[in-house]
Design an enzyme around this catalytic site. Structure first.
Site, PDB file in Angstrom:
ATOM      1  N   GLY A 159      -8.145 -17.449   4.580  1.00  0.00           N
ATOM      2  CA  GLY A 159      -9.398 -16.813   4.174  1.00  0.00           C
ATOM      3  C   GLY A 159      -9.229 -15.360   3.796  1.00  0.00           C
ATOM      4  O   GLY A 159      -8.265 -14.711   4.204  1.00  0.00           O
ATOM      5  N   GLU A 160     -10.165 -14.882   2.982  1.00  0.00           N
ATOM      6  CA  GLU A 160     -10.217 -13.453   2.628  1.00  0.00           C
ATOM      7  C   GLU A 160     -11.335 -12.844   3.473  1.00  0.00           C
ATOM      8  O   GLU A 160     -12.521 -13.129   3.247  1.00  0.00           O
ATOM      9  CB  GLU A 160     -10.485 -13.315   1.120  1.00  0.00           C
ATOM     10  CG  GLU A 160     -10.970 -11.942   0.665  1.00  0.00           C
ATOM     11  CD  GLU A 160     -10.086 -10.787   1.099  1.00  0.00           C
ATOM     12  OE1 GLU A 160      -8.876 -10.828   0.876  1.00  0.00           O
ATOM     13  OE2 GLU A 160     -10.642  -9.822   1.679  1.00  0.00           O
TER      14      GLU A 160
ATOM     15  N   CYS B 116      -9.756 -20.926   1.254  1.00  0.00           N
ATOM     16  CA  CYS B 116      -9.909 -19.616   0.624  1.00  0.00           C
ATOM     17  C   CYS B 116     -10.073 -19.820  -0.870  1.00  0.00           C
ATOM     18  O   CYS B 116      -9.528 -20.759  -1.437  1.00  0.00           O
ATOM     19  CB  CYS B 116      -8.666 -18.757   0.899  1.00  0.00           C
ATOM     20  SG  CYS B 116      -8.811 -17.080   0.237  1.00  0.00           S
TER      21      CYS B 116
ATOM     22  N   CYS C 266      -3.291 -14.124  15.391  1.00  0.00           N
ATOM     23  CA  CYS C 266      -3.654 -14.048  13.971  1.00  0.00           C
ATOM     24  C   CYS C 266      -4.721 -15.105  13.732  1.00  0.00           C
ATOM     25  O   CYS C 266      -4.491 -16.282  13.992  1.00  0.00           O
ATOM     26  CB  CYS C 266      -2.405 -14.318  13.123  1.00  0.00           C
ATOM     27  SG  CYS C 266      -2.772 -14.396  11.356  1.00  0.00           S
TER      28      CYS C 266
ATOM     29  N   SER D  34      -6.674  -7.719   7.003  1.00  0.00           N
ATOM     30  CA  SER D  34      -5.856  -7.788   5.795  1.00  0.00           C
ATOM     31  C   SER D  34      -6.670  -8.326   4.619  1.00  0.00           C
ATOM     32  O   SER D  34      -7.299  -9.370   4.729  1.00  0.00           O
ATOM     33  CB  SER D  34      -4.661  -8.710   6.062  1.00  0.00           C
ATOM     34  OG  SER D  34      -3.966  -8.957   4.879  1.00  0.00           O
TER      35      SER D  34
ATOM     36  N   CYS E  45       0.749 -19.424   6.541  1.00  0.00           N
ATOM     37  CA  CYS E  45      -0.646 -19.723   6.851  1.00  0.00           C
ATOM     38  C   CYS E  45      -1.165 -20.826   5.950  1.00  0.00           C
ATOM     39  O   CYS E  45      -0.869 -20.891   4.772  1.00  0.00           O
ATOM     40  CB  CYS E  45      -1.509 -18.465   6.805  1.00  0.00           C
ATOM     41  SG  CYS E  45      -2.247 -18.086   5.235  1.00  0.00           S
TER      42      CYS E  45
ATOM     43  N   LEU F 111      -0.533  -6.408  -1.375  1.00  0.00           N
ATOM     44  CA  LEU F 111      -0.265  -5.798  -2.686  1.00  0.00           C
ATOM     45  C   LEU F 111       0.654  -6.699  -3.519  1.00  0.00           C
ATOM     46  O   LEU F 111       0.296  -7.123  -4.601  1.00  0.00           O
ATOM     47  CB  LEU F 111       0.348  -4.407  -2.489  1.00  0.00           C
ATOM     48  CG  LEU F 111       0.390  -3.527  -3.719  1.00  0.00           C
ATOM     49  CD1 LEU F 111      -1.002  -3.180  -4.203  1.00  0.00           C
ATOM     50  CD2 LEU F 111       1.182  -2.242  -3.441  1.00  0.00           C
TER      51      LEU F 111
ATOM     52  N   CYS G 244       0.313 -18.892  -1.607  1.00  0.00           N
ATOM     53  CA  CYS G 244      -0.412 -19.169  -0.369  1.00  0.00           C
ATOM     54  C   CYS G 244      -0.893 -20.615  -0.294  1.00  0.00           C
ATOM     55  O   CYS G 244      -1.524 -21.125  -1.226  1.00  0.00           O
ATOM     56  CB  CYS G 244      -1.602 -18.220  -0.290  1.00  0.00           C
ATOM     57  SG  CYS G 244      -2.602 -18.489   1.169  1.00  0.00           S
TER      58      CYS G 244
ATOM     59  N   ASN H 177       7.255 -17.336   2.280  1.00  0.00           N
ATOM     60  CA  ASN H 177       7.433 -18.670   2.846  1.00  0.00           C
ATOM     61  C   ASN H 177       7.243 -19.687   1.722  1.00  0.00           C
ATOM     62  O   ASN H 177       6.134 -19.802   1.202  1.00  0.00           O
ATOM     63  CB  ASN H 177       6.339 -18.928   3.897  1.00  0.00           C
ATOM     64  CG  ASN H 177       6.834 -18.701   5.306  1.00  0.00           C
ATOM     65  OD1 ASN H 177       7.874 -19.219   5.700  1.00  0.00           O
ATOM     66  ND2 ASN H 177       6.085 -17.938   6.055  1.00  0.00           N
TER      67      ASN H 177
ATOM     68  N   GLU I  27      -6.616 -22.869  11.444  1.00  0.00           N
ATOM     69  CA  GLU I  27      -5.387 -22.500  12.155  1.00  0.00           C
ATOM     70  C   GLU I  27      -5.484 -21.114  12.768  1.00  0.00           C
ATOM     71  O   GLU I  27      -6.076 -20.212  12.176  1.00  0.00           O
ATOM     72  CB  GLU I  27      -4.237 -22.381  11.152  1.00  0.00           C
ATOM     73  CG  GLU I  27      -3.680 -23.636  10.650  1.00  0.00           C
ATOM     74  CD  GLU I  27      -2.589 -23.340   9.608  1.00  0.00           C
ATOM     75  OE1 GLU I  27      -2.410 -24.180   8.743  1.00  0.00           O
ATOM     76  OE2 GLU I  27      -1.941 -22.264   9.662  1.00  0.00           O
TER      77      GLU I  27
ATOM     78  N   CYS J 149      -4.299 -16.982  -4.453  1.00  0.00           N
ATOM     79  CA  CYS J 149      -2.968 -16.341  -4.523  1.00  0.00           C
ATOM     80  C   CYS J 149      -1.891 -17.429  -4.642  1.00  0.00           C
ATOM     81  O   CYS J 149      -1.915 -18.417  -3.907  1.00  0.00           O
ATOM     82  CB  CYS J 149      -2.728 -15.485  -3.281  1.00  0.00           C
ATOM     83  SG  CYS J 149      -4.005 -14.244  -3.044  1.00  0.00           S
TER      84      CYS J 149
HETATM   85  S1  SF4 Z   1      -5.708 -16.617   2.393  1.00  0.00           S
HETATM   86 FE1  SF4 Z   1      -5.122 -14.539   1.738  1.00  0.00          FE
HETATM   87  S2  SF4 Z   1      -3.173 -14.831   0.666  1.00  0.00           S
HETATM   88 FE2  SF4 Z   1      -4.150 -16.853   0.831  1.00  0.00          FE
HETATM   89  S3  SF4 Z   1      -5.281 -17.106  -1.113  1.00  0.00           S
HETATM   90 FE3  SF4 Z   1      -6.686 -16.240   0.403  1.00  0.00          FE
HETATM   91  S4  SF4 Z   1      -6.558 -14.029   0.079  1.00  0.00           S
HETATM   92 FE4  SF4 Z   1      -4.773 -14.910  -0.905  1.00  0.00          FE
END
Ligand code: SF4
Length: 347
Positions: free
Chosen positions: A163-164, A116, A109, A195, A337, A219, A123, A294, A96, A120
């Protein structure tokens, strides 16, 4: 895609020049022309490079491929014009990207990985884990396709989608170099935000490069105990370690740090949390971005009440912290996301 072919769009202009002069015995100026076709004129086919001879085009085709993402779905918000793109990669995976239109310009974005592995809790991108990391050319093409499809220039880029980014560090650094290269799209470093959920060694590594990129830290909690219930990465790096890395980043770049804080009802939106956050961030040149979380159906997190969000913001402001509440963009088109990709995969 054949494994013998090289991903030409992931090569820097120096690498491309070396490749073409050494491997194909092409004159140097041709490399610059080809680079511009790829990164300025955004062509996706060697045949569209009109000032390149047929012979050279054939040689290019024998040695390289051009990454091209295929849009499989585009949703446009009726509320604010935000567009969400679902792109198919050459291996069939989907990712996306989001186009947001602001007064200052168009911001995209992008995703940096397929899925990922950070886990988190708030997410949707992480629900099925990590499939694979994206190559520089794939991240670039999220922007290139959107610019080509809309015919409008993209001026800002945020690496904040699925993704990280620092779990794909080498490709991200390469991507940043290509994105901000004056021979390509030439997006100003100052208009790029990356980010991270807080991979401390990578923050320190990026700091050493002294780029003018904005660093945003997810954070979401003012103490490690609470953060660990929301983000597994908090078991590895403490907030103290993250804040120390942020200070180093600031010292090296003089760029103000952004802290992302998703507000979850009854979890991290209390006045005690606000006070603790103020205490943590005191004296730092930073900006706090409050994000009404969200909700995703797989998890039980609820968005904070509007009055609590306002109270939280006011408390921070009264203590001299720069704070904004992130406007929800594209609420009617699965704004969070990972949601669109997930519903596409499940359909
Ligand atoms: S995409 Fe970002 S917010 Fe989602 S799990 Fe991965 S690091 Fe965490």
């Amino acid at each position: 895609m054949s494994s013998e072919l090289t991903d030409i769009k992931s090569l820097s202009i120096d690498e491309l020049t070396k490749e073409l002069t050494d491997r194909l015995e092409v004159q140097k100026f041709r490399a610059k022309q080809i680079y511009e076709w790829l990164h300025k004129k955004l062509v996706t086919d060697f045949d569209d490079m009109s000032n390149i001879s047929k012979e050279l085009k054939n040689k290019l085709k024998e040695n390289y491929y051009i990454t091209k993402l295929e849009p499989v779905q585009v949703l446009t918000s009726k509320i604010d014009g935000t567009q969400k793109y679902l792109f198919k990669l050459s291996d069939g995976n989907v990712i996306e990207s989001v186009l947001m239109k602001y007064k200052f310009g168009n911001s995209v974005c992008i995703s940096s990985q397929v899925g990922c592995r950070m886990g988190c809790r708030f997410c949707a991108s992480t629900l099925d884990g990590l499939e694979r990391s994206l190559r520089p050319s794939e991240m670039l093409d999220e922007i290139y396709r959107i610019q080509s499809l809309t015919g409008e220039r993209v001026s800002n880029v945020v690496i904040m989608g699925s993704g990280e980014p620092f779990d794909n560090y080498d490709n991200i650094v390469k991507f940043l170099d290509l994105l901000t290269d004056e021979n390509g799209l030439n997006i100003s470093q100052r208009n790029v935000t990356v980010s991270t959920c807080g991979l401390v060694p990578r923050i320190l590594e990026l700091a050493k490069r002294q780029l003018q990129i904005t660093l945003a830290i997810s954070l979401h909690a003012p103490n490690d105990e609470l953060r660990r219930t929301m983000m597994p990465i908090a078991n590895k790096y403490s907030i103290d370690e993250i804040l120390h890395a942020c200070k180093v980043y600031y010292e090296n770049t003089k760029r103000r740090i952004t802290f992302e804080y998703s507000l979850v009802q009854g979890v991290n939106d209390t006045m005690e949390c606000a006070e603790e956050l103020i205490h943590r961030l005191r004296g730092m040149n930073c900006h706090v971005n409050l994000i009404p979380v969200n909700p995703i159906k797989e998890r039980d997190y609820k968005q904070s009440f509007a009055k609590d969000i306002e109270k939280f913001k006011n408390r921070l402001e009264k203590n001299g912290i720069n704070v904004t509440i992130r406007r929800e963009m594209g609420r009617d088109i699965q704004g969070a996301c990972g949601q669109l990709r997930k519903s596409y995969l499940e359909s």
